[in-house]
Design a protein around this motif. Sequence first.
Motif, PDB file in Angstrom:
ATOM      1  N   ARG A 185       0.840  -1.193   0.058  1.00 35.34           N
ATOM      2  CA  ARG A 185      -0.029  -0.128   0.063  1.00 35.34           C
ATOM      3  C   ARG A 185       0.890   1.247   0.012  1.00 35.34           C
ATOM      4  NH1 ARG A 185      -3.972  -2.533   4.584  1.00 35.34           N
ATOM      5  NH2 ARG A 185      -1.770  -3.072   5.140  1.00 35.34           N
ATOM      6  N   ARG A 186       2.049   1.112   0.414  1.00 32.64           N
ATOM      7  CA  ARG A 186       2.898   2.294   0.483  1.00 32.64           C
ATOM      8  C   ARG A 186       4.469   2.138   0.090  1.00 32.64           C
ATOM      9  NH1 ARG A 186       1.095   1.401   6.032  1.00 32.64           N
ATOM     10  NH2 ARG A 186       2.926   0.613   7.177  1.00 32.64           N
ATOM     11  N   ASP A 187       4.694   1.111  -0.908  1.00 32.44           N
ATOM     12  CA  ASP A 187       6.083   0.491  -0.857  1.00 32.44           C
ATOM     13  C   ASP A 187       6.842   1.623  -1.640  1.00 32.44           C
ATOM     14  OD1 ASP A 187       8.255  -0.498  -2.224  1.00 32.44           O
ATOM     15  OD2 ASP A 187       7.635  -2.523  -1.610  1.00 32.44           O
ATOM     16  N   ARG A 188       8.097   2.183  -1.118  1.00 31.11           N
ATOM     17  CA  ARG A 188       8.693   3.007  -1.845  1.00 31.11           C
ATOM     18  C   ARG A 188       9.266   2.889  -3.051  1.00 31.11           C
ATOM     19  NH1 ARG A 188      14.262   3.678   0.577  1.00 31.11           N
ATOM     20  NH2 ARG A 188      14.207   1.901   1.991  1.00 31.11           N
ATOM     21  N   PHE A 189       9.540   1.739  -3.275  1.00 29.58           N
ATOM     22  CA  PHE A 189      10.313   1.150  -4.661  1.00 29.58           C
ATOM     23  C   PHE A 189       9.294   1.025  -5.632  1.00 29.58           C
ATOM     24  CE2 PHE A 189      13.100  -0.272  -1.054  1.00 29.58           C
ATOM     25  CZ  PHE A 189      14.371   0.342  -1.641  1.00 29.58           C
ATOM     26  N   LEU A 190       8.029   0.983  -5.423  1.00 34.82           N
ATOM     27  CA  LEU A 190       6.958   0.711  -6.260  1.00 34.82           C
ATOM     28  C   LEU A 190       6.115   2.118  -6.830  1.00 34.82           C
ATOM     29  CD1 LEU A 190       5.257  -2.467  -4.786  1.00 34.82           C
ATOM     30  CD2 LEU A 190       7.193  -2.325  -6.499  1.00 34.82           C
ATOM     31  N   PRO A 191       6.127   2.161  -8.258  1.00 34.79           N
ATOM     32  CA  PRO A 191       5.352   3.314  -8.846  1.00 34.79           C
ATOM     33  C   PRO A 191       3.878   3.236  -8.729  1.00 34.79           C
ATOM     34  CG  PRO A 191       5.869   1.879 -10.333  1.00 34.79           C
ATOM     35  CD  PRO A 191       6.294   1.081  -9.293  1.00 34.79           C
ATOM     36  N   VAL A 192       3.070   2.038  -8.271  1.00 33.16           N
ATOM     37  CA  VAL A 192       1.894   2.010  -8.291  1.00 33.16           C
ATOM     38  C   VAL A 192       1.762   1.093  -6.800  1.00 33.16           C
ATOM     39  CG1 VAL A 192      -0.267   0.472  -9.445  1.00 33.16           C
ATOM     40  CG2 VAL A 192       1.560   1.537 -10.778  1.00 33.16           C
TER      41      VAL A 192
END
Length: 491
Positions: free
Chosen positions: A270-277
Amino acid sequence: MSASPGKPAVCLLASEVAPLSKTGGLADVAGALAKYLHAGGHDVRLFTPLYASIDRAALGARPVAGLTDVPLVLGQQRYEFSVLGATLPGAAVPVYLIDCPALYARASLYTADPDEHLRFIAFTRAALTACQQTGFRPDILHCNDWHTAFAPLYLRTGLGRDGVFAATRTVLTIHNIGYQGIFPAAEVADLALPPADAYLLHQADLAAGRINALRHGILYADAITTVSPTHAHEICTPEYGMGLEADLRARGAALSGILNGVDYDEWDPRRDRFLPVHYGPQRLAGKAELKRRFLARTRLTTAPEVPLAGIVSRLAAQKGIELMFEALPKVLAARPLAVAALGSGEAKYEQFFAGLVSAFPGRVSFEAGYDEAQSHWIEAASDLFLMPSRYEPCGLNQMYSLRYGTVPVVRRTGGLADSVEHYDAASGRGTGVVFNDFDGPALEWALDTALDLNAQPAQWAQLQRNGMSQDFSWERRTGEYVALYRRLSGA
Ligand code: ADP
């Protein structure tokens, strides 16, 4: 006496601490446990070596008064160490960095150099000296793995009778019993033990010409933990005890298992900083979008509906890569499946994955190396996650996988057994696919079972939902350590 009633003061010794230095799970545990103990109001102070890879300027590390150029004599060796104080990035935890370039300015955290034992004996001694010099009176000295396993022995010597340690109780956590810190008995002087305390050393090992660091921690710590309840039982057996099973059995109830937690600040789709979505259990479309982008990034040409199996692992015998040698080519040949692997380690395993990439063009990707961002992408984009470990004290990726709606396919051992429940289609209960035997056909069965479930959308959605609702947070696990600390210290 602890400064705050009911909140034991803790001196945590760790040879690696995330996010400063990391090769495996120990770093995550040390960083997270310190962070949550601190948040819970404990006086926790973390000690770790100042490796060359740690950026002291970025940390704002400052010399600690009275702890600059402190002489340390270990056998024939003379060192000087300094202690720098900082706080752990992302948390306000005090961290003390032991600076001794002669020992820690090397190309990697761990080495096969002949002075490897000295590097960590020096670290342990320096940390104890720092407690004395700063007047820190820990209720609990918590050491980890072989690197700091001599600390409980040192507290049985004159050092332990020093005022600051008068009431200190010790905990040893075994993260990986496969590494024991064995060095030649001829180097016994490197421990700098007073002659009167030499009887504390394991005499049979000495007679056999060796000294085993971890064994001394097991002999002298007031409590021993390992990182899952199942593994605590396993290491008392010859199959998993790696020669230390008798010493562990002899400690009886002093040994227990506390599962590692997950840092959901780092590992949450829900908030992973490595993921754009981002996505969650109610919004799985985001996961499908990430899979599409991942396939393109890694040049996998399979259709988005084809199940993707992820692997993120140290490539070592412990991780059961041998089972994949047999099972993966068979399953890839027989049914639609793509594989995304990330890992580094032994050449034979890296060659296996490189060979798989050539044998199944467009269906297998492999990145040799350590890549934090890619590990998050694989967790998010994959449908299944493979961990067929020979032994797994706790394992973290299966717990990450659960949160990411990525169904773990695991062997029933250690922490894998304690965190993944085999899915039962009739009742809709369970969170993954669990197999028992350490052989290729068992992994093949598990892969087939997972792929069959994946072909049934309602069952798969249930399995994903079950996994995503699990809570392996550190908030809960820290409570188990605190309960142990309180039992030991009477705080
Ligand atoms: P171990 O400590 O035995 O290696 P764990 O599962 O306890 O196994 O912890 C491994 C940690 O290291 C996990 O956070 C995992 O994501 C990470 N990791 C392992 N290999 C890699 C890699 N090649 N790239 C990025 N992260 C990795």
